[in-house]
Design an enzyme around this catalytic site. Structure first.
Site, PDB file in Angstrom:
ATOM      1  CB  SER A 298      32.146  20.700  49.941  1.00 43.15           C
ATOM      2  OG  SER A 298      32.801  19.703  49.217  1.00 43.15           O
ATOM      3  CG  ASP A 309      45.076  30.678  49.151  1.00 39.22           C
ATOM      4  OD1 ASP A 309      44.778  31.295  50.190  1.00 39.22           O
ATOM      5  OD2 ASP A 309      45.315  29.459  49.141  1.00 39.22           O
ATOM      6  CE  LYS A 323      32.330  16.628  52.535  1.00 36.51           C
ATOM      7  NZ  LYS A 323      33.368  16.571  51.476  1.00 36.51           N
TER       8      LYS A 323
END
Length: 434
Positions: A298, A309, A323
């Site tokens: 999460s 990224d 998740k």
């Protein structure tokens, strides 16, 4: 960080979640479709038959609550019906202090309860509970078919009382019986220390309301221990089950100076949000390695995904839990609420982590490395009549050898952390040569 649109969402994993309120109106405003009369009539008939024919007397309240729980359980493992007791437990878990065992759990597709992660320094952690363990029995009660709320209710209790969990662990031939003594769980979400001169380490065990501020303080404290600032930082998110979404955003915001951190998308307008970094960078662009494993879920995956990224650092370890959904608390009354999955979150490049996880840039599995203690080679200084060093030094600088001893201990105790430090030192050497 700057939040564009809805500030009411919270990322969760199992039981540690951020609380969002005020979305009820938006849901009701969009509910303009007619009721499915035939299906409602069918449910009414079922309820009436159960009341008349069930072997034991059952109240309308019990039947309705069971029906609601069944509806939510059938959606996904993270949606749930919150009783007043559940709501109180939820607030405790996000504040960082609550009673119990210290484990984050989710409902497994097998019908058992799966452990996402034990929380650092809690009774479950000290008892040897591991991520991925399946709980099949709590004391004498089988858990198959239980809801998350039912399992939590059984595992909570007075501090000092004992509970026995029967768990199935991959690689073990038979179920394990683990006895744990309940305690008040006080989560220290941030720990930091120097691994070696100029190389720091920050451990985040879960994302609580104060984690963002504590993270910035930890970076400053580590920098204050160096003469010219940190050369490298290891951010350890292993076995971090997640927590408050805004806390994970704040951690990323302390590491980057611009750009998107995470965004969410759902069916209702209030479920769409975008979190963007501020212009400041408290980390000063320090070389970064982030550690993750299968217990990282999460909010941890939000951090790792954003760092990956933005190419802000290297992700090292093993694939994370996967998740990628957001849960919102929808009040039904003063005493009851729904915890409902309302959105998916996406990394800055548009990746959904749901059921996929974050794949590390460098895959390193946990293990131990025992190094040879004795150097088998003779040195020039060992030879009889060897020339003295013209610099006039009585002995060679042993700081590198001292560091090597520290690294050897680290390699034996925590191989993944050892590899992270090795990578950081390599990056630092390359930076210095440019």
């Amino acid at each position: 960080m700057r939040l564009i649109r809805n500030p009411l969402l919270a990322a969760t994993t199992a039981l540690v979640i951020g609380i969002a309120v005020g979305l009820t109106t938006a849901v009701e405003a969009n509910n303009e479709t007619r009721l499915p009369i035939d299906e409602v009539r069918l449910m009414s008939q079922v309820l009436e038959r159960i009341k008349q024919s069930y072997v034991e007397e059952v109240t309308d309240e019990e039947l309705i609550e069971a029906a609601i729980e069944g509806m939510l359980t059938g959606l996904d493992p993270h949606s749930d019906y919150l009783t007043p007791e559940d709501f109180a437990d939820l607030r405790e878990s996000t504040s960082g202090e609550f009673g119990g065992l210290g484990i984050e759990i989710t409902l497994d597709e097998t019908g058992f309860i799966r452990i996402v992660s034990p929380i650092d320094d809690t009774p479950a952690y000290k008892a040897g509970i591991q991520p991925g363990d399946l709980i099949t029995q709590i004391d004498d009660t089988p858990v198959k078919g239980m809801t998350i709320s039912d399992a939590v209710a059984l595992m909570r209790g007075k501090p000092g009382t004992d509970i026995e969990l029967t768990i199935v662990r991959q690689g073990e031939n038979a179920p394990l019986k683990v006895e744990i003594t309940r305690d008040i769980i006080k989560i220290t979400s941030i720990r930091h220390r120097m691994l070696e001169p100029d190389f720091g380490y920050i451990r985040i065990s879960s994302f609580q309301e104060r984690t963002g501020n504590d993270f910035e303080k930890a970076i400053k404290a580590l920098n204050d221990e160096t003469e010219n600032g940190l050369k490298g930082l290891v951010l350890d998110l292993r076995n971090n089950p997640g927590g408050v979404l805004q806390a994970s955003v704040a951690v990323v915001d302390a590491l980057i100076s611009e750009g998107l951190i995470v965004y969410t998308e759902g069916r209702i307008p209030n479920s769409d949000s975008r979190f963007v970094a501020r212009s400041s960078d408290p980390s000063n662009g320090v070389n970064l390695v982030v550690l993750i494993n299968g217990g990282s879920a999460s909010a941890s995956e939000i951090v790792a995904g954003a760092i990956q990224d933005h190419k802000r650092g290297l992700i090292l370890g093993t694939r994370s839990f996967g998740k990628g959904s957001v849960q919102t608390i929808l009040p039904l009354s003063q005493d009851h609420a729904l915890k409902l999955t309302t959105a998916r979150y996406f990394t800055p490049s548009g990746r959904s982590i749901q059921a996929q996880g974050i794949v590390p840039d460098i895959v390193v599995r946990q293990g131990s490395l025992t190094q040879n203690e004795v150097d088998p080679f003779y040195k020039e200084s060992d030879l009889s009549g060897a020339l003295d060093n013209p610099n006039g030094d009585d002995k060679a600088d042993t700081s590198a050898e001292d560091n090597a001893k520290t690294e050897a201990e680290l390699a034996e105790d925590d191989y993944q952390l050892y590899q992270a430090l090795t990578v950081l030192k390599g990056i630092s050497i390359l930076d210095a040569s440019r």
